[in-house]
Design an enzyme around this catalytic site. Sequence first.
Site, PDB file in Angstrom:
ATOM      1  N   HIS A  58       0.851  -1.201   0.000  1.00  0.00           N
ATOM      2  CA  HIS A  58       0.000   0.000   0.000  1.00  0.00           C
ATOM      3  C   HIS A  58       0.886   1.251   0.000  1.00  0.00           C
ATOM      4  O   HIS A  58       1.042   1.919   1.014  1.00  0.00           O
ATOM      5  CB  HIS A  58      -0.917  -0.026   1.223  1.00  0.00           C
TER       6      HIS A  58
ATOM      7  N   TYR B 258      -0.249   7.431   2.942  1.00  0.00           N
ATOM      8  CA  TYR B 258       0.315   6.658   4.055  1.00  0.00           C
ATOM      9  C   TYR B 258       1.848   6.603   3.959  1.00  0.00           C
ATOM     10  O   TYR B 258       2.447   7.360   3.198  1.00  0.00           O
ATOM     11  CB  TYR B 258      -0.346   5.273   4.123  1.00  0.00           C
TER      12      TYR B 258
HETATM   13  C1  LIG Z   1     -14.850   2.011   2.834  1.00  0.00           C
HETATM   14  C2  LIG Z   1     -13.580   2.214   2.060  1.00  0.00           C
HETATM   15  C3  LIG Z   1     -12.381   1.771   2.585  1.00  0.00           C
HETATM   16  C4  LIG Z   1     -11.196   1.888   1.861  1.00  0.00           C
HETATM   17  N1  LIG Z   1     -10.037   1.370   2.367  1.00  0.00           N
HETATM   18  C5  LIG Z   1      -8.922   1.318   1.584  1.00  0.00           C
HETATM   19  C6  LIG Z   1      -7.777   0.583   2.002  1.00  0.00           C
HETATM   20  O1  LIG Z   1      -7.740  -0.066   3.065  1.00  0.00           O
HETATM   21  N2  LIG Z   1      -6.714   0.581   1.181  1.00  0.00           N
HETATM   22  C7  LIG Z   1      -6.700   1.253  -0.019  1.00  0.00           C
HETATM   23  O2  LIG Z   1      -5.697   1.225  -0.723  1.00  0.00           O
HETATM   24  N3  LIG Z   1      -7.782   1.951  -0.431  1.00  0.00           N
HETATM   25  C8  LIG Z   1      -8.888   1.972   0.321  1.00  0.00           C
HETATM   26  N4  LIG Z   1     -10.022   2.587  -0.150  1.00  0.00           N
HETATM   27  C9  LIG Z   1     -10.027   3.169  -1.502  1.00  0.00           C
HETATM   28  C10 LIG Z   1     -10.551   2.140  -2.512  1.00  0.00           C
HETATM   29  O3  LIG Z   1      -9.607   1.093  -2.708  1.00  0.00           O
HETATM   30  C11 LIG Z   1     -10.810   2.795  -3.876  1.00  0.00           C
HETATM   31  O4  LIG Z   1      -9.643   3.432  -4.306  1.00  0.00           O
HETATM   32  C12 LIG Z   1     -11.941   3.825  -3.808  1.00  0.00           C
HETATM   33  O5  LIG Z   1     -13.090   3.295  -3.190  1.00  0.00           O
HETATM   34  C13 LIG Z   1     -12.316   4.335  -5.202  1.00  0.00           C
HETATM   35  O6  LIG Z   1     -12.792   3.259  -6.011  1.00  0.00           O
HETATM   36  P1  LIG Z   1     -14.377   3.119  -6.318  1.00  0.00           P
HETATM   37  O7  LIG Z   1     -14.798   4.421  -6.922  1.00  0.00           O
HETATM   38  O8  LIG Z   1     -14.475   1.970  -7.272  1.00  0.00           O
HETATM   39  O9  LIG Z   1     -15.052   2.881  -5.006  1.00  0.00           O
HETATM   40  C14 LIG Z   1     -11.215   2.513   0.586  1.00  0.00           C
HETATM   41  C15 LIG Z   1     -12.422   2.989   0.074  1.00  0.00           C
HETATM   42  C16 LIG Z   1     -13.601   2.822   0.782  1.00  0.00           C
HETATM   43  C17 LIG Z   1     -14.903   3.301   0.175  1.00  0.00           C
END
Ligand SMILES: Cc1cc2nc3c(=O)[nH]c(=O)nc-3n(C[C@H](O)[C@H](O)[C@H](O)COP(=O)(O)O)c2cc1C
Length: 366
Positions: free
Chosen positions: A177, A182
């Site tokens: 990550h 981060y």
């Molecule tokens: C509830 C939630 C938790 C997330 N936790 C992480 C995470 O632990 N690690 C990470 O790299 N991105 C995290 N993200 C970002 C997602 O991986 C992704 O980049 C983001 O939701 C945009 O994609 P989408 O439009 O398809 O939802 C999180 C997003 C959401 C909504």
Amino acid sequence: MSKVQPLLREIMMGDLLLKNRLVMAPMTRSRANNPEFRSTELQAKHYGQRSSAGLIITCGSQVSKNAVGYINTPGIYSEEQVDGWKLVTDAVHQKEGKIFIQLWHVGRMSHPDFQNGKPPLAPSAINPKSKTFTHEGFQDTVTPRAMTIDDIKQTIQDFKNAASNAMKAGFDGVEIHSSNGYLFHQFFTRCSNNRTDEYGGSIENRARFLFEVIDAIKGVIPENRIGARLNPSFHDIFGITVDEETIPTFEYIVEKLSSYNLAYLHLSEPFNDVTNVPFAELKIAEHFRPKYKGCLMINNKFNQERGNTVLQENLADLVAFGRLFISNPDLPKRFELNSDITRYDKKTFYTPGEKGYTDYPFLTKL
Ligand SMILES: Cc1cc2nc3c(=O)[nH]c(=O)nc-3n(C[C@H](O)[C@H](O)[C@H](O)COP(=O)(O)O)c2cc1C
């Protein structure tokens, strides 16, 4: 010309055959609310339900006790945690899915509440002036302690141990990550890194920590089972700002990653509107595709149509869907049938238990 929509075509990712090009993006769900911070049957059910994805990437999982920055996130540093993850990998493999674990260190986005009252570690003692979610609710971030060379060496070792544990737990691979503000991103960016040693100053120095971690992990996992995540135009979130060196820094990183034989590079399109942000790159896939020779995964706000288009235009090989996979466990089937998509409920993103985690419906009429 195949009639199968691009998202549903299989692909070889290194030596792994993925049954389609939909990836479940890593998402923290704060449901490891047990003293060991381990996954349980609950996580096994959640990920098992989503194993029709070509690839699942788990929630961010801390590589050590001090890597943590949010409540109830699972770790991958103890034996109990390895046992917990085995439940998850078994559930996914039983349904012929593939699963990588996301290895996480939040750096300065942690809080003394998670660190026995001590400041969190970061490249430099610069407060992101942001908020962090603790057991007491949202709290202001603090000024972190700048990592010593020994701290950096220990953290590299922590990532290596975590990767080795991931293999013991039965994962198909790991994603580093190195994104979203981060620890790695804090090394990359000038606003969070004013070190004067070999980890600060030049672009090469600010990228060094990532490559040292990859080189260490390569000792315990085949290179083609390692993925890395980057978010080049991440701006004005968690105290990270884009400056004139940001995109050149990511170009250097992407070109260097291209000389490795990684499973994939996972890039995000800008999280927020950066149209008027000087030096930000608006079109990440377009900009970085020619700079990376391997398997490229793209993310952020894709839906069926945009996902198929980005693949059709050969700007990426895989598309990671986040929120749509929260509320649609059978997302590939829904795309195949062009059927309705269930809306996700933000209120249950980070709440404990089954609600909003394992109770979203599957299609009934197939
Ligand atoms: C509830 C939630 C938790 C997330 N936790 C992480 C995470 O632990 N690690 C990470 O790299 N991105 C995290 N993200 C970002 C997602 O991986 C992704 O980049 C983001 O939701 C945009 O994609 P989408 O439009 O398809 O939802 C999180 C997003 C959401 C909504």
